[in-house]
Motif scaffolding. Structure first.
Motif, PDB file in Angstrom:
ATOM      1  N   ILE A 175       0.810  -1.219  -0.004  1.00 20.84           N
ATOM      2  CA  ILE A 175      -0.067  -0.070  -0.105  1.00 20.84           C
ATOM      3  C   ILE A 175       0.997   1.228  -0.149  1.00 20.84           C
ATOM      4  CG2 ILE A 175      -1.572   1.365   1.436  1.00 20.84           C
ATOM      5  CD1 ILE A 175      -2.850  -1.482   2.439  1.00 20.84           C
ATOM      6  N   SER A 176       0.611   2.175  -0.937  1.00 16.67           N
ATOM      7  CA  SER A 176       1.355   3.479  -1.032  1.00 16.67           C
ATOM      8  C   SER A 176       0.098   4.475  -1.190  1.00 16.67           C
ATOM      9  CB  SER A 176       2.226   3.374  -2.257  1.00 16.67           C
ATOM     10  OG  SER A 176       3.366   2.506  -2.252  1.00 16.67           O
ATOM     11  N   LEU A 177       0.326   5.312  -0.585  1.00 14.79           N
ATOM     12  CA  LEU A 177      -0.362   6.770  -0.761  1.00 14.79           C
ATOM     13  C   LEU A 177       0.556   7.803  -1.423  1.00 14.79           C
ATOM     14  CD1 LEU A 177      -2.890   8.326  -0.151  1.00 14.79           C
ATOM     15  CD2 LEU A 177      -1.486   9.115   2.129  1.00 14.79           C
ATOM     16  N   VAL A 178      -0.281   8.239  -2.604  1.00 15.34           N
ATOM     17  CA  VAL A 178       0.612   9.077  -3.389  1.00 15.34           C
ATOM     18  C   VAL A 178      -0.205  10.606  -3.375  1.00 15.34           C
ATOM     19  CG1 VAL A 178       1.559   9.891  -5.757  1.00 15.34           C
ATOM     20  CG2 VAL A 178       1.799   7.501  -4.784  1.00 15.34           C
ATOM     21  N   THR A 179       0.233  11.615  -2.900  1.00 12.64           N
ATOM     22  CA  THR A 179      -0.341  12.788  -3.032  1.00 12.64           C
ATOM     23  C   THR A 179       0.249  13.873  -3.811  1.00 12.64           C
ATOM     24  OG1 THR A 179      -0.777  12.734  -0.387  1.00 12.64           O
ATOM     25  CG2 THR A 179      -1.172  14.796  -1.469  1.00 12.64           C
ATOM     26  N   VAL A 180      -0.589  14.231  -4.784  1.00 10.20           N
ATOM     27  CA  VAL A 180      -0.401  15.232  -5.958  1.00 10.20           C
ATOM     28  C   VAL A 180      -0.826  16.618  -5.660  1.00 10.20           C
ATOM     29  CG1 VAL A 180      -0.111  15.566  -8.340  1.00 10.20           C
ATOM     30  CG2 VAL A 180      -0.212  13.062  -7.597  1.00 10.20           C
ATOM     31  N   THR A 181       0.031  17.335  -5.644  1.00 10.20           N
ATOM     32  CA  THR A 181      -0.238  18.827  -5.349  1.00 10.20           C
ATOM     33  C   THR A 181      -1.082  19.380  -6.549  1.00 10.20           C
ATOM     34  OG1 THR A 181       0.273  21.356  -5.061  1.00 10.20           O
ATOM     35  CG2 THR A 181       1.908  19.778  -6.695  1.00 10.20           C
ATOM     36  N   LEU A 182      -2.078  20.123  -6.287  1.00 10.74           N
ATOM     37  CA  LEU A 182      -3.215  20.844  -7.038  1.00 10.74           C
ATOM     38  C   LEU A 182      -2.642  22.230  -7.191  1.00 10.74           C
ATOM     39  CD1 LEU A 182      -6.568  19.627  -6.106  1.00 10.74           C
ATOM     40  CD2 LEU A 182      -4.931  18.723  -7.756  1.00 10.74           C
ATOM     41  N   ASP A 183      -1.521  22.670  -6.737  1.00  7.58           N
ATOM     42  CA  ASP A 183      -1.030  24.247  -6.574  1.00  7.58           C
ATOM     43  C   ASP A 183       0.545  24.045  -6.766  1.00  7.58           C
ATOM     44  OD1 ASP A 183      -0.406  26.772  -6.477  1.00  7.58           O
ATOM     45  OD2 ASP A 183      -1.188  27.027  -4.422  1.00  7.58           O
ATOM     46  N   PRO A 184       0.999  23.337  -8.096  1.00  4.24           N
ATOM     47  CA  PRO A 184       2.265  23.302  -8.204  1.00  4.24           C
ATOM     48  C   PRO A 184       3.141  24.631  -8.169  1.00  4.24           C
ATOM     49  CG  PRO A 184       1.188  23.246 -10.313  1.00  4.24           C
ATOM     50  CD  PRO A 184       0.300  23.185  -9.155  1.00  4.24           C
ATOM     51  N   ALA A 185       2.661  25.961  -8.210  1.00  2.00           N
ATOM     52  CA  ALA A 185       3.426  27.067  -8.212  1.00  2.00           C
ATOM     53  C   ALA A 185       3.760  27.428  -6.752  1.00  2.00           C
ATOM     54  CB  ALA A 185       2.487  28.267  -8.696  1.00  2.00           C
ATOM     55  N   TYR A 186       3.162  26.993  -5.797  1.00  2.00           N
ATOM     56  CA  TYR A 186       3.183  27.056  -4.191  1.00  2.00           C
ATOM     57  C   TYR A 186       4.180  25.803  -3.755  1.00  2.00           C
ATOM     58  CZ  TYR A 186       2.897  27.804   0.594  1.00  2.00           C
ATOM     59  OH  TYR A 186       3.204  27.661   1.953  1.00  2.00           O
ATOM     60  N   ASP A 187       3.366  24.658  -4.209  1.00  4.17           N
ATOM     61  CA  ASP A 187       3.772  23.338  -3.341  1.00  4.17           C
ATOM     62  C   ASP A 187       5.078  22.800  -4.296  1.00  4.17           C
ATOM     63  OD1 ASP A 187       1.774  23.376  -1.513  1.00  4.17           O
ATOM     64  OD2 ASP A 187       0.558  22.269  -2.856  1.00  4.17           O
ATOM     65  N   ARG A 188       6.131  23.567  -3.774  1.00  4.34           N
ATOM     66  CA  ARG A 188       7.518  22.844  -4.578  1.00  4.34           C
ATOM     67  C   ARG A 188       7.943  21.947  -3.481  1.00  4.34           C
ATOM     68  NH1 ARG A 188       7.025  23.271  -8.955  1.00  4.34           N
ATOM     69  NH2 ARG A 188       9.424  22.495  -9.290  1.00  4.34           N
ATOM     70  N   PRO A 189       9.047  21.400  -3.862  1.00  5.23           N
ATOM     71  CA  PRO A 189       9.812  20.368  -2.915  1.00  5.23           C
ATOM     72  C   PRO A 189      10.013  20.729  -1.543  1.00  5.23           C
ATOM     73  CG  PRO A 189      10.603  19.762  -5.158  1.00  5.23           C
ATOM     74  CD  PRO A 189       9.807  21.179  -5.266  1.00  5.23           C
ATOM     75  N   PRO A 190      10.539  21.862  -1.085  1.00  6.05           N
ATOM     76  CA  PRO A 190      10.779  22.220   0.318  1.00  6.05           C
ATOM     77  C   PRO A 190       9.338  22.254   1.086  1.00  6.05           C
ATOM     78  CG  PRO A 190      11.997  23.405  -1.053  1.00  6.05           C
ATOM     79  CD  PRO A 190      11.114  22.953  -1.985  1.00  6.05           C
ATOM     80  N   VAL A 191       8.278  22.696   0.317  1.00  3.68           N
ATOM     81  CA  VAL A 191       6.954  23.028   1.166  1.00  3.68           C
ATOM     82  C   VAL A 191       6.432  21.545   1.135  1.00  3.68           C
ATOM     83  CG1 VAL A 191       4.584  23.734   0.630  1.00  3.68           C
ATOM     84  CG2 VAL A 191       6.745  25.353   0.192  1.00  3.68           C
ATOM     85  N   LEU A 192       6.502  20.708   0.319  1.00  2.00           N
ATOM     86  CA  LEU A 192       5.954  19.482   0.539  1.00  2.00           C
ATOM     87  C   LEU A 192       6.689  18.575   1.448  1.00  2.00           C
ATOM     88  CD1 LEU A 192       5.145  18.509  -3.033  1.00  2.00           C
ATOM     89  CD2 LEU A 192       3.500  19.304  -1.493  1.00  2.00           C
TER      90      LEU A 192
ATOM     91  N   ALA B  76      -7.667   7.314  -6.070  1.00  2.00           N
ATOM     92  CA  ALA B  76      -7.513   6.387  -7.124  1.00  2.00           C
ATOM     93  C   ALA B  76      -6.958   5.225  -6.416  1.00  2.00           C
ATOM     94  CB  ALA B  76      -6.721   6.756  -8.206  1.00  2.00           C
ATOM     95  N   VAL B  77      -7.588   4.202  -6.689  1.00  2.00           N
ATOM     96  CA  VAL B  77      -6.984   2.692  -5.951  1.00  2.00           C
ATOM     97  C   VAL B  77      -6.423   1.980  -7.439  1.00  2.00           C
ATOM     98  CG1 VAL B  77      -7.497   0.588  -5.115  1.00  2.00           C
ATOM     99  CG2 VAL B  77      -8.660   2.600  -4.189  1.00  2.00           C
TER     100      VAL B  77
END
Length: 111
Positions: free
Chosen positions: A8-25, A77-78
């Motif tokens: 089981i893996s949970l993958v969260t994809v940002t909907l705000d890529p302009a803000y959610d850069r790697p350091p924010v995530l 999504a599963v």
């Protein structure tokens, strides 16, 4: 009798890529004590994120009252072990038991 393991893996994809850069995530993951072996946070170029959203029926737009915020729907999504889509849940009314039932209904891969 088939024996199989579910990873089981949970993958969260940002909907705000302009803000959610790697350091924010990374900070978000730390705040929620996310185990990186289980929970992954993704971002990317805006156009690629929008293409991803379109594939899953995700819609988002700037909040007219506060353009720094976004309004969006939710999709969970599963996926089958072979990478094929098994089910999409709309909204947040699903429970962990629902996801376990989804995973349990997937037959083991043929050898």
């Amino acid at each position: 009798r088939a024996i199989w393991t579910v990873i089981i893996s949970l993958v969260t994809v940002t909907l705000d890529p302009a803000y959610d850069r790697p350091p924010v995530l990374k900070a978000f993951a730390k705040r929620y004590d996310a185990d990186p072996m289980v929970w992954t946070f993704l971002t990317g170029p805006t156009e690629e994120v929008r293409q991803f959203e379109a594939q899953f029926g995700i819609h988002n737009e700037a909040d007219p009252q506060d353009p720094s915020q976004i309004i969006h729907n939710l999709r969970t999504a599963v996926f089958r072990p072979d990478g094929r889509l098994a089910r999409i849940h709309t909204g947040n009314d699903w429970t962990p038991a629902d996801l376990i039932a989804d995973l349990s209904s997937i037959p083991p891969a043929a050898n």
